[in-house]
Motif scaffolding. Structure first.
Motif, PDB file in Angstrom:
ATOM      1  N   SER A 140      18.213  24.540  39.059  1.00 51.02           N
ATOM      2  CA  SER A 140      17.855  23.181  38.652  1.00 51.02           C
ATOM      3  C   SER A 140      17.673  22.251  39.839  1.00 51.02           C
ATOM      4  O   SER A 140      17.022  21.206  39.722  1.00 51.02           O
ATOM      5  CB  SER A 140      18.925  22.611  37.717  1.00 51.02           C
ATOM      6  N   SER A 172      22.785  28.544  31.327  1.00 56.61           N
ATOM      7  CA  SER A 172      22.431  27.825  30.112  1.00 56.61           C
ATOM      8  C   SER A 172      23.553  26.880  29.697  1.00 56.61           C
ATOM      9  O   SER A 172      24.729  27.142  29.943  1.00 56.61           O
ATOM     10  CB  SER A 172      22.166  28.808  28.959  1.00 56.61           C
ATOM     11  N   ARG A 232      19.357  22.745  29.527  1.00 54.63           N
ATOM     12  CA  ARG A 232      18.492  23.833  29.982  1.00 54.63           C
ATOM     13  C   ARG A 232      19.097  25.190  29.674  1.00 54.63           C
ATOM     14  O   ARG A 232      20.318  25.353  29.637  1.00 54.63           O
ATOM     15  CB  ARG A 232      18.207  23.699  31.476  1.00 54.63           C
ATOM     16  N   LYS A 233      18.209  26.137  29.473  1.00 48.92           N
ATOM     17  CA  LYS A 233      18.620  27.514  29.168  1.00 48.92           C
ATOM     18  C   LYS A 233      17.768  28.449  30.028  1.00 48.92           C
ATOM     19  O   LYS A 233      16.750  28.976  29.592  1.00 48.92           O
ATOM     20  CB  LYS A 233      18.457  27.794  27.681  1.00 48.92           C
ATOM     21  N   MET A 234      18.222  28.617  31.256  1.00 51.12           N
ATOM     22  CA  MET A 234      17.482  29.396  32.243  1.00 51.12           C
ATOM     23  C   MET A 234      18.251  30.682  32.563  1.00 51.12           C
ATOM     24  O   MET A 234      19.476  30.661  32.728  1.00 51.12           O
ATOM     25  CB  MET A 234      17.282  28.587  33.511  1.00 51.12           C
ATOM     26  N   ASN A 244      12.653  30.794  31.057  1.00 49.72           N
ATOM     27  CA  ASN A 244      13.101  29.592  30.353  1.00 49.72           C
ATOM     28  C   ASN A 244      13.254  29.930  28.869  1.00 49.72           C
ATOM     29  O   ASN A 244      12.270  30.081  28.150  1.00 49.72           O
ATOM     30  CB  ASN A 244      12.095  28.458  30.552  1.00 49.72           C
ATOM     31  N   GLY A 295      14.735  27.979  26.772  1.00 46.58           N
ATOM     32  CA  GLY A 295      14.914  26.727  26.062  1.00 46.58           C
ATOM     33  C   GLY A 295      13.674  26.293  25.304  1.00 46.58           C
ATOM     34  O   GLY A 295      12.691  27.038  25.180  1.00 46.58           O
ATOM     35  N   GLU A 328      11.260  22.793  32.004  1.00 45.65           N
ATOM     36  CA  GLU A 328      12.381  22.491  32.892  1.00 45.65           C
ATOM     37  C   GLU A 328      11.957  22.547  34.361  1.00 45.65           C
ATOM     38  O   GLU A 328      11.154  23.412  34.747  1.00 45.65           O
ATOM     39  CB  GLU A 328      13.526  23.483  32.688  1.00 45.65           C
TER      40      GLU A 328
END
Length: 336
Positions: free
Chosen positions: A98, A143, A148-150, A173, A175, A179
């Motif tokens: 991020s 995540s 965010r869910k990376m 990703n 999510g 992102e």
């Protein structure tokens, strides 16, 4: 590998061994020690993003180990520069996903130095040995609820025929919204590969100093000196055409390393020159961003994003070289 009638077990020559640290801040960390039978040995830290904490060739150390030593992820401090309290460095620390670089507040989100992925343990880790490679696979899930869910899937492939490692990362990703994606391979070279006998070769088309301190040393950006008390770090941004690579070679130990990557995907390359006493390290860092913070990347219009359901692959190749290989492939380093 071909059948060998001289040995009782493959690990006599090559293989992977799992160790668990006992005591101190590294207590309980899972380490996988890899050797390829050609002189290359390295350690993968399963509880720190499957990063490479140690790397050596023929017993000669190539990486830098910070005063922190091994630090388990539960000691991570995500406040501003708290990262430095647990920055083992090692040969490779992955920065992102991020955020990379200076702490900042971007789009209302407070971001720490170099992001959090380097302190993320692998929730899946396995390896296999084929006829010609040792292949390590790991999965790191970054995540959050309502965020965010990376996911980072890492593949480390080490040749059994030559001293070469290929790192392949796939970031997905999972999510529902686009992102920001920042990634930096913080490769930290140290003694004895790094000393005043070392030659740095980076055939970039442009070199830009990060700040005034770096600008004052621009004339010697590629010179390696002895450790100096009070040395102030210098960072340089290198740009390439399509292929990016850097070489550090030490004539004293007659060994070196080549770092190569796709400069179209990893379109930034950062040289971190920190030649202080005890803090003696050279960072050679392929990245998809610079190190001045996500807010500045956004303001410049250069911040990258990953759409929902999308994935992207990055690769970095590491090749250890000896004198004869250097003479044939990179004669300009010897003549220079």
């Amino acid at each position: 590998m071909q059948y060998n009638k001289y040995i009782g077990h493959d690990s006599q020559l090559f293989g992977v061994e799992e160790h668990i640290l006992v005591g101190g801040k590294g207590n309980g960390m899972r380490l996988f020690q890899v050797k390829n039978g050609k002189g290359l040995e390295f350690t993968v830290s399963a509880d720190r993003c499957a990063d490479i904490s140690r790397l050596s060739v023929d017993g000669k150390n190539f990486g830098y180990f910070s005063p922190c030593g091994y630090v388990a992820p539960q000691y991570y401090d995500d406040d501003s520069f708290g990262f430095l309290k647990s920055f083992t460095a090692g040969f490779l620390t992955t920065c992102g996903l991020s955020a990379v670089g200076s702490p900042c507040t971007d789009n209302g989100e407070k971001l720490p130095l170099h992001g959090t992925i380097s302190h993320c343990p692998a929730d899946y880790f396995t390896y296999e040995i084929t006829d010609d490679h040792i292949v390590i696979r790991a999965r790191m899930d970054e995540s959050t609820l309502f965020g965010r869910k990376m996911v980072l899937n890492r593949n480390i492939s080490c040749s059994l025929l030559s001293n070469e490692i290929m790192i392949t990362d796939t970031i997905t990703n999972h999510g529902t919204q686009s992102e920001p994606l920042m990634l930096l391979y913080h490769m930290n070279l140290g003694y004895p590969l790094l000393d005043e006998n070392a030659t740095l070769y980076i055939p970039s088309k442009k070199v830009i100093p990060r700040n005034d301190q770096a600008a004052r040393g621009i004339g010697s950006w590629d010179k390696i000196m002895q450790p100096e008390a009070g040395f102030e770090e210098q960072c340089y941004y290198h740009t390439f055409e399509k292929e990016g690579f850097a070489v550090l070679y030490n004539s004293k130990i007659e060994k070196g390393i080549v770092i190569s990557f796709d400069a179209e995907k990893l379109d930034y390359f950062i040289e971190w020159k920190m030649l202080g006493q005890k803090d003696y390290v050279l960072g050679l860092e392929p990245a998809n961003c610079h190190a001045d913070g996500r807010d500045k990347m956004r303001a410049e219009g250069n911040l990258k994003f990953l759409d929902p359901g999308a994935e992207i692959n990055y690769q970095v190749k590491l090749t250890a070289i000896l004198y004869d290989e250097l003479r044939l492939k990179y004669p300009m380093i010897i003549s220079g």
